[in-house]
Design a protein around this motif. Structure first.
Motif, mmCIF file in Angstrom:
data_model
loop_
_atom_site.group_PDB
_atom_site.id
_atom_site.type_symbol
_atom_site.label_atom_id
_atom_site.label_comp_id
_atom_site.label_asym_id
_atom_site.label_seq_id
_atom_site.Cartn_x
_atom_site.Cartn_y
_atom_site.Cartn_z
ATOM 1 N N ASP A 183 0.815 -1.216 0.000
ATOM 2 C CA ASP A 183 0.000 0.000 0.000
ATOM 3 C C ASP A 183 0.854 1.275 0.000
ATOM 4 O OD1 ASP A 183 1.005 -0.014 2.514
ATOM 5 O OD2 ASP A 183 -0.929 0.111 3.560
ATOM 6 N N ASP A 184 2.140 1.123 -0.389
ATOM 7 C CA ASP A 184 3.046 2.270 -0.414
ATOM 8 C C ASP A 184 2.921 3.036 -1.736
ATOM 9 O OD1 ASP A 184 5.030 4.067 0.245
ATOM 10 O OD2 ASP A 184 6.657 2.758 -0.425
ATOM 11 N N PHE A 185 1.678 3.436 -2.057
ATOM 12 C CA PHE A 185 1.429 4.177 -3.292
ATOM 13 C C PHE A 185 1.681 5.672 -3.092
ATOM 14 C CE2 PHE A 185 -1.529 0.518 -3.826
ATOM 15 C CZ PHE A 185 -0.988 0.011 -4.998
ATOM 16 N N GLN A 186 1.933 6.346 -4.198
ATOM 17 C CA GLN A 186 1.986 7.810 -4.211
ATOM 18 C C GLN A 186 1.222 8.309 -5.430
ATOM 19 O OE1 GLN A 186 5.912 9.517 -4.083
ATOM 20 N NE2 GLN A 186 6.507 8.366 -2.226
ATOM 21 N N GLU A 187 0.659 9.499 -5.307
ATOM 22 C CA GLU A 187 -0.024 10.078 -6.457
ATOM 23 C C GLU A 187 0.967 10.260 -7.608
ATOM 24 O OE1 GLU A 187 -2.128 13.627 -5.445
ATOM 25 O OE2 GLU A 187 -3.390 12.638 -3.937
ATOM 26 N N GLU A 188 0.454 10.047 -8.819
ATOM 27 C CA GLU A 188 1.226 10.127 -10.072
ATOM 28 C C GLU A 188 2.135 8.927 -10.302
ATOM 29 O OE1 GLU A 188 0.463 12.236 -12.442
ATOM 30 O OE2 GLU A 188 -1.007 13.046 -11.036
ATOM 31 N N ASP A 189 2.059 7.886 -9.438
ATOM 32 C CA ASP A 189 2.755 6.639 -9.760
ATOM 33 C C ASP A 189 2.185 6.092 -11.067
ATOM 34 O OD1 ASP A 189 4.366 6.676 -7.578
ATOM 35 O OD2 ASP A 189 3.285 5.150 -6.434
ATOM 36 N N GLN A 190 3.067 5.559 -11.918
ATOM 37 C CA GLN A 190 2.634 4.959 -13.183
ATOM 38 C C GLN A 190 2.395 3.461 -12.978
ATOM 39 O OE1 GLN A 190 2.170 6.829 -16.125
ATOM 40 N NE2 GLN A 190 2.464 8.517 -14.667
ATOM 41 N N LEU A 191 1.329 2.960 -13.577
ATOM 42 C CA LEU A 191 0.963 1.552 -13.411
ATOM 43 C C LEU A 191 0.970 0.846 -14.763
ATOM 44 C CD1 LEU A 191 -2.105 2.015 -11.007
ATOM 45 C CD2 LEU A 191 0.292 1.660 -10.369
#
Length: 694
Positions: A670-678
């Motif tokens: 759950d270590d997401f950040q905004e603007e991470d590319q998937l």
């Protein structure tokens, strides 16, 4: 005379190194190239022969002088006779070469035929009227009528099917035919690319060359965005291309658009051969161009030229000429300017021996090295002219881009009236931004330019709908190489987590070779698989094999476009086992990891007892509940996780397509950040459809 190198003796005799090499071959003297050393006896023999030839030539000149008056008298007598007796001179019959016009079934019209014959339609109508045949400008003709009309103007008509007509191939073949006529060809300035490891002084060397060889009042006007410029040494020009990276250099070759004639490989004397040095060398080697090594930073106190040469020989197989090899190595200091003149002289010498030539006149052909959309002037393309002369007003086409040259701009930002072979120049006038590394052709008129561009667009759309580019795959190795008796080559690019592992893998691969199969390691290095590796694999038709490393996001996307196979392993046995099976034709159906879509995180929702939910915009393709996703941050992969929950608004979903939004919860992450590319992907089983049995 003392012993001397071939090029030095040629200079002494006032001939080119190429001429001396040809002379030595005729005399049965075996030499490798212009850097080979000739012993004292051979030098004396060659010098003696040229002295005799010189004396003989002088004797012939004297004889010719004595005969000139006699010849002039005879010519005057002939003229007097021809004036007194008209018709006494014999006329040499003129031989006419029959030319061929290719017509598709829908092109049998009088106006099209006249246009292809380059004859005014009014003249054709008038000539036919004199023969008792009345024609209209747009009249449809039969094949028989077209053949008769064309014959009057010494043309032959050939009917071809539409699928056989590739106008670009036709244009390219006309240049190829011209290259067979050696009398039409002339020497052109060499085009040089400078490559090497980061911080080894490539840019400093280029700047030093430019400032030393370009007039002071012009330096300030050099446009950095043009990406190329010319210098002059002893009244001879050299064109330098400032490429953005090794992958761009190799992409030219992958696209069939070889722009570079010579590569200058820069290696720092205080640092030696480094990973990017090896990478640059492999790209140059794949492009099959001559390599000159500039050993830079010799002014530094810890510089070690001999150690650098030793590394060149042991790591790259480049043995310097002063060690008995044939690699030109020049010690330089880009900072002080020492040795820069020697580098330029060696470039001219290598170009002379390589016999770099061009078609000097006629319609221009060039290669685009950079293109962009300029706010002020619109589509802007930088190219290096390869053949012919390009002028403002010329109609041009480069793939799906067409137009008329409104202006030509040189590297100093000045408008020019024409560009000759090897000249770097910017074009204003394309209707759209042309693809980088595409070939530019100057054509007869705007209609031809547009029709070629339309053909390129339609062809690209058809190819896109049918399939992507396809290169060798391990599973298909034996079937694609066939059952010939020739030894089969499997090209491999190796990437691993350490140099020790790379060397161990190389040794393991060497043991797999046999009488039927040869494994060629095109390039090896440490770190993740990058776009440079993919372009090199595309150019050399290689499989990329990674051990404990992964491809970055750009490399994955590029590999998909280029049709390059990337296989990654965590266990060395599996890598070796796959190669064994490929060489034996025994690979079983495999689970293929398929990229199905891309997206990015717009917003994060942290819910107690549930975890982090990523609010995702699906940019292309789709995402599956049963799939997985790779998370990229600043272009580096930070996680590859399974999807635990997939929602479309409040509803559970098994699949969400672009351009919809969705909520995703990852399993154990759950270590997401905004603007991470998937990057969304899933496994699928691919069944073998190829029979490897004899």
């Amino acid at each position: 005379m003392p012993k001397a190198r071939v090029y030095a003796l040629a200079k002494r005799l006032n001939i080119t190194a190429r001429e001396l090499l040809d002379e030595l071959e005729e005399l049965g003297v075996t030499v490798k190239n212009h850097m080979s050393v000739l012993d004292e006896e051979t030098v004396n023999i060659i010098a003696g022969l040229y002295e005799e030839e010189k004396k003989e030539l002088l004797r012939k000149v004297e004889k010719a002088k004595n005969k000139i008056q006699e010849k002039e008298v005879k010519n005057l007598e002939k003229k007097l006779v021809s004036k007194e007796e008209p018709g006494t001179e014999k006329k040499t019959p003129v031989e006419h070469k029959v030319r061929t016009i290719k017509l598709k079934s829908n092109e049998f019209k009088l106006d099209i035929l006249a246009k292809k014959m380059n004859v005014q339609i009014s003249k054709v109508i008038k000539d036919q009227f004199m023969n008792g045949i009345i024609l209209r400008p747009g009249q449809i003709l039969s094949l028989e009528d077209a053949v008769k009309i064309a014959k009057n103007y010494e043309w032959e008509v050939e009917l071809v099917h539409e699928e056989e007509m590739n106008p670009f191939e036709s244009i390219a073949s006309s240049y190829a035919e011209s290259y067979k006529e050696s009398s039409r060809l002339v020497q052109r300035p060499p085009v040089v690319t400078v490559m090497g490891h980061v911080d080894h002084g490539k840019t400093t060397l280029l700047d030093r060359i430019r400032k030393a060889k370009v007039a002071e009042d012009e330096i300030g006007g050099i446009t950095q965005t043009i990406g190329a410029y010319q210098v002059e040494i002893r009244n001879k020009k050299i064109t330098f291309i400032d490429t953005p990276g090794h992958e761009a250099f190799t992409e030219m070759r992958a696209r069939g658009a070889q722009a570079t004639d010579i590569v200058v490989l820069v290696v720092a004397a205080d640092d030696g051969v480094m990973p990017q040095t090896i990478e640059a060398y492999n790209h140059a080697k794949t492009a099959n161009v001559p390599i000159i090594v500039a050993i830079n930073k010799i002014d530094k106190p810890n510089a070690n030229i001999d150690l650098t040469k030793q590394q060149l020989a042991s790591k790259l197989g480049l043995v310097p000429e002063d060690w008995g090899g044939d690699t030109v190595t020049v010690p330089v200091s880009a900072k002080t300017g020492k040795g820069v003149e020697d580098v330029l002289e060696m470039i001219l010498l290598v170009a002379e021996v390589a016999d770099v030539k061009c078609i000097p006149e006629g319609n221009a052909r060039g290669i685009i090295i950079d293109s962009r959309m300029d706010k002020a002037v619109g589509p802007l393309a930088t190219l290096v002219v390869k053949d012919g002369i390009l002028r403002p007003g010329d109609y041009v086409v480069a793939g799906s881009a067409s137009g008329r040259v409104k202006a030509l701009i040189n590297e100093y930002g000045k408008r020019i009236k024409e560009a000759h072979p090897s000249d770097p120049v910017q074009i204003i006038g394309f209707d759209e931004v042309p693809d980088v590394h595409s070939v530019v052709y100057a054509v007869e008129n705007l209609d031809t330019s547009r029709s070629l561009a339309e053909y390129a667009k339609n062809k690209a759309q058809k190819e896109k709908s049918v399939t992507t580019r396809h290169h060798i795959r391990l599973e298909e190795f034996l079937s694609t190489t066939g059952n010939t008796d020739e030894k089969k080559d499997l090209n491999v690019i190796l990437k691993a987590d350490s140099f020790g592992t790379v060397e161990a893998l190389k040794q393991a691969l060497a043991k797999l070779e046999n009488n039927d199969v040869r494994i060629e390691v095109v390039h090896s290095g440490i770190g993740s698989v990058n776009s440079s590796d993919v372009m090199l694999a595309s150019a050399s038709d290689a499989v990329i094999m990674g051990f404990k490393v992964k491809p970055d996001a750009q490399a994955r996307k590029l590999a998909e476009v280029e049709g390059v196979q990337i296989k990654v392993y965590e266990i060395i046995f599996n890598l070796i086992d796959d190669l064994k099976k490929a060489l034996e034709g025994l690979l079983e159906p495999e689970e293929v990891d398929e990229v199905i879509g891309h997206g990015h995180i717009k917003q994060l929702f942290r819910i107690s007892k549930v975890g982090t939910i990523a609010g995702v915009q699906v940019d292309d393709g789709h995402v599956l509940k049963k799939g997985r996703m790779r998370v990229y941050r600043k272009n580096e992969e930070i996680a590859d996780v399974a999807i635990e929950v997939l929602k479309h608004y409040k509803d559970d979903a098994s699949r969400v397509d672009a351009p919809m939004e969705c909520g995703i919860k990852a399993l154990g992450f759950d270590d997401f950040q905004e603007e991470d590319q998937l990057e969304f992907h899933s496994k699928k089983s691919v069944k073998r459809t190829i029979d490897f049995t004899e």
